[in-house]
Design a protein around this motif. Sequence first.
Motif, mmCIF file in Angstrom:
data_model
loop_
_atom_site.group_PDB
_atom_site.id
_atom_site.type_symbol
_atom_site.label_atom_id
_atom_site.label_comp_id
_atom_site.label_asym_id
_atom_site.label_seq_id
_atom_site.Cartn_x
_atom_site.Cartn_y
_atom_site.Cartn_z
ATOM 1 N N THR A 1 0.808 -1.216 0.000
ATOM 2 C CA THR A 1 0.000 0.000 0.000
ATOM 3 C C THR A 1 0.843 1.268 0.000
ATOM 4 O O THR A 1 0.302 2.356 -0.159
ATOM 5 N N GLY A 2 2.148 1.147 0.213
ATOM 6 C CA GLY A 2 2.984 2.332 0.282
ATOM 7 C C GLY A 2 2.969 3.013 1.632
ATOM 8 O O GLY A 2 3.486 4.118 1.777
ATOM 9 N N ILE A 3 2.373 2.367 2.640
ATOM 10 C CA ILE A 3 2.398 2.892 4.001
ATOM 11 C C ILE A 3 3.548 2.194 4.731
ATOM 12 O O ILE A 3 3.444 1.015 5.086
ATOM 13 N N ILE A 4 4.642 2.906 4.932
ATOM 14 C CA ILE A 4 5.848 2.309 5.509
ATOM 15 C C ILE A 4 5.607 1.914 6.959
ATOM 16 O O ILE A 4 5.074 2.694 7.751
ATOM 17 N N GLU A 5 6.010 0.676 7.288
ATOM 18 C CA GLU A 5 5.799 0.184 8.649
ATOM 19 C C GLU A 5 6.934 0.577 9.584
ATOM 20 O O GLU A 5 6.710 0.845 10.766
ATOM 21 N N GLU A 6 8.139 0.574 9.069
ATOM 22 C CA GLU A 6 9.289 0.960 9.884
ATOM 23 C C GLU A 6 10.509 1.161 9.004
ATOM 24 O O GLU A 6 10.530 0.776 7.829
ATOM 25 N N ILE A 7 11.523 1.781 9.596
ATOM 26 C CA ILE A 7 12.809 1.934 8.927
ATOM 27 C C ILE A 7 13.739 0.834 9.419
ATOM 28 O O ILE A 7 13.955 0.686 10.622
ATOM 29 N N GLY A 8 14.236 0.037 8.484
ATOM 30 C CA GLY A 8 15.190 -1.015 8.819
ATOM 31 C C GLY A 8 16.605 -0.562 8.498
ATOM 32 O O GLY A 8 16.831 0.519 7.966
ATOM 33 N N LYS A 9 17.562 -1.418 8.821
ATOM 34 C CA LYS A 9 18.973 -1.082 8.594
ATOM 35 C C LYS A 9 19.666 -2.253 7.909
ATOM 36 O O LYS A 9 19.424 -3.421 8.249
ATOM 37 N N ILE A 10 20.512 -1.944 6.944
ATOM 38 C CA ILE A 10 21.288 -2.973 6.269
ATOM 39 C C ILE A 10 22.390 -3.457 7.210
ATOM 40 O O ILE A 10 23.288 -2.685 7.585
ATOM 41 N N ASN B 1 19.887 2.982 5.935
ATOM 42 C CA ASN B 1 18.499 2.828 6.362
ATOM 43 C C ASN B 1 17.610 2.581 5.151
ATOM 44 O O ASN B 1 17.833 3.149 4.080
ATOM 45 N N VAL B 2 16.605 1.736 5.334
ATOM 46 C CA VAL B 2 15.682 1.405 4.245
ATOM 47 C C VAL B 2 14.251 1.396 4.747
ATOM 48 O O VAL B 2 13.982 1.048 5.898
ATOM 49 N N ASN B 3 13.318 1.786 3.872
ATOM 50 C CA ASN B 3 11.892 1.718 4.188
ATOM 51 C C ASN B 3 11.406 0.286 4.041
ATOM 52 O O ASN B 3 11.723 -0.378 3.055
ATOM 53 N N LEU B 4 10.627 -0.180 5.010
ATOM 54 C CA LEU B 4 10.132 -1.560 4.994
ATOM 55 C C LEU B 4 8.610 -1.601 5.099
ATOM 56 O O LEU B 4 8.014 -0.843 5.870
ATOM 57 N N GLU B 5 8.015 -2.497 4.318
ATOM 58 C CA GLU B 5 6.579 -2.755 4.406
ATOM 59 C C GLU B 5 6.320 -4.212 4.064
ATOM 60 O O GLU B 5 6.794 -4.696 3.036
ATOM 61 N N ARG B 6 5.588 -4.899 4.933
ATOM 62 C CA ARG B 6 5.149 -6.255 4.610
ATOM 63 C C ARG B 6 4.019 -6.212 3.594
ATOM 64 O O ARG B 6 3.354 -5.188 3.430
ATOM 65 N N ALA B 7 3.799 -7.342 2.911
ATOM 66 C CA ALA B 7 2.683 -7.430 1.977
ATOM 67 C C ALA B 7 1.375 -7.173 2.716
ATOM 68 O O ALA B 7 1.216 -7.519 3.891
ATOM 69 N N MET B 8 0.436 -6.558 2.018
ATOM 70 C CA MET B 8 -0.834 -6.180 2.625
ATOM 71 C C MET B 8 -1.676 -7.411 2.977
ATOM 72 O O MET B 8 -1.891 -8.277 2.124
ATOM 73 N N PRO B 9 -2.169 -7.531 4.220
ATOM 74 C CA PRO B 9 -3.072 -8.637 4.554
ATOM 75 C C PRO B 9 -4.444 -8.420 3.938
ATOM 76 O O PRO B 9 -4.854 -7.274 3.703
ATOM 77 N N VAL B 10 -5.156 -9.494 3.666
ATOM 78 C CA VAL B 10 -6.478 -9.401 3.029
ATOM 79 C C VAL B 10 -7.437 -8.581 3.881
ATOM 80 O O VAL B 10 -8.280 -7.847 3.360
ATOM 81 N N ASN B 11 -7.308 -8.657 5.199
ATOM 82 C CA ASN B 11 -8.231 -7.930 6.079
ATOM 83 C C ASN B 11 -7.655 -6.593 6.556
ATOM 84 O O ASN B 11 -8.143 -6.003 7.504
ATOM 85 N N GLY B 12 -6.611 -6.108 5.862
ATOM 86 C CA GLY B 12 -5.981 -4.862 6.282
ATOM 87 C C GLY B 12 -6.647 -3.644 5.670
ATOM 88 O O GLY B 12 -7.401 -3.733 4.696
ATOM 89 N N ARG B 13 -6.354 -2.467 6.235
ATOM 90 C CA ARG B 13 -6.846 -1.210 5.691
ATOM 91 C C ARG B 13 -5.967 -0.787 4.515
ATOM 92 O O ARG B 13 -4.762 -0.971 4.534
ATOM 93 N N PHE B 14 -6.617 -0.202 3.508
ATOM 94 C CA PHE B 14 -5.902 0.240 2.318
ATOM 95 C C PHE B 14 -5.601 1.727 2.474
ATOM 96 O O PHE B 14 -6.288 2.581 1.924
ATOM 97 N N GLY B 15 -4.538 2.041 3.216
ATOM 98 C CA GLY B 15 -4.278 3.428 3.560
ATOM 99 C C GLY B 15 -3.583 4.239 2.493
ATOM 100 O O GLY B 15 -3.649 5.460 2.488
ATOM 101 N N GLY B 16 -2.872 3.578 1.569
ATOM 102 C CA GLY B 16 -2.132 4.311 0.545
ATOM 103 C C GLY B 16 -2.763 4.129 -0.817
ATOM 104 O O GLY B 16 -3.872 4.585 -1.058
ATOM 105 N N HIS B 17 -2.027 3.466 -1.730
ATOM 106 C CA HIS B 17 -2.583 3.113 -3.032
ATOM 107 C C HIS B 17 -2.011 1.768 -3.451
ATOM 108 O O HIS B 17 -1.182 1.195 -2.740
#
Length: 209
Positions: free
Chosen positions: A3-12, A80-96
């Motif tokens: 969805t493009g809604i970043i969950e957290e910033i990870g680190k390499i 640092n990198v932006n991280l997002e897991r795949a959208m769950p079927v029952n999740g909110r569609f906050g981005g696009h």
Amino acid sequence: MFTGIIEEIGKISSIKHNSLSCELTISASVIFDDLKTGDSVAVNGTCLTASYIDGHTFKADVMAETMRKSNLGLLKTGSNVNLERAMPVNGRFGGHIVSGHIDGTGFIQSLVREDNAVWATVTADENIMKYIIMKGSVAIDGISLTVAKVYKDAFAVSLIPHTACETTLLSRRSGDKVNLECDIIGKYVEKLIGKSNGITEDFLKKYNF
């Protein structure tokens, strides 16, 4: 699908380079709530597969084509990198709708503060700009953003404080390369119009599209 809604910033944590590809080891915290081997994770907007998980780190292979089309080849240990897991079927569609399949890259032209927001202007080639429209959506390093200004070879988005704090975009500098994914709907419309199926520009105009 993302969805493009970043969950957290990870680190390499480490990078293992091959001749044209690499293996990334990434440390994080939030995404490990339910992350399993084989799951998809968007890393700076690029869909990668978690091939191995150990505590709060995961490994992901980056093939040569991904290295060519994205900025992942520029990452270093400690980046640092932006991280997002795949959208769950029952999740909110906050981005696009974000596929995690990068269309190409652009370059940060400027970051300019305006009161509580920051204007980010990105330059891009024609193959990207043809899909960029006013008030349309674009993913920059995996961040779902709304296009607010369009120029011949650049576009601008405005970042609210939350987006600025929860993503890596404000750590960028002028000239930095960013991953870009255009709105998937525009690409499908272009493909359909290009086929010999009766859907033409005149057809769409006739029915008020």
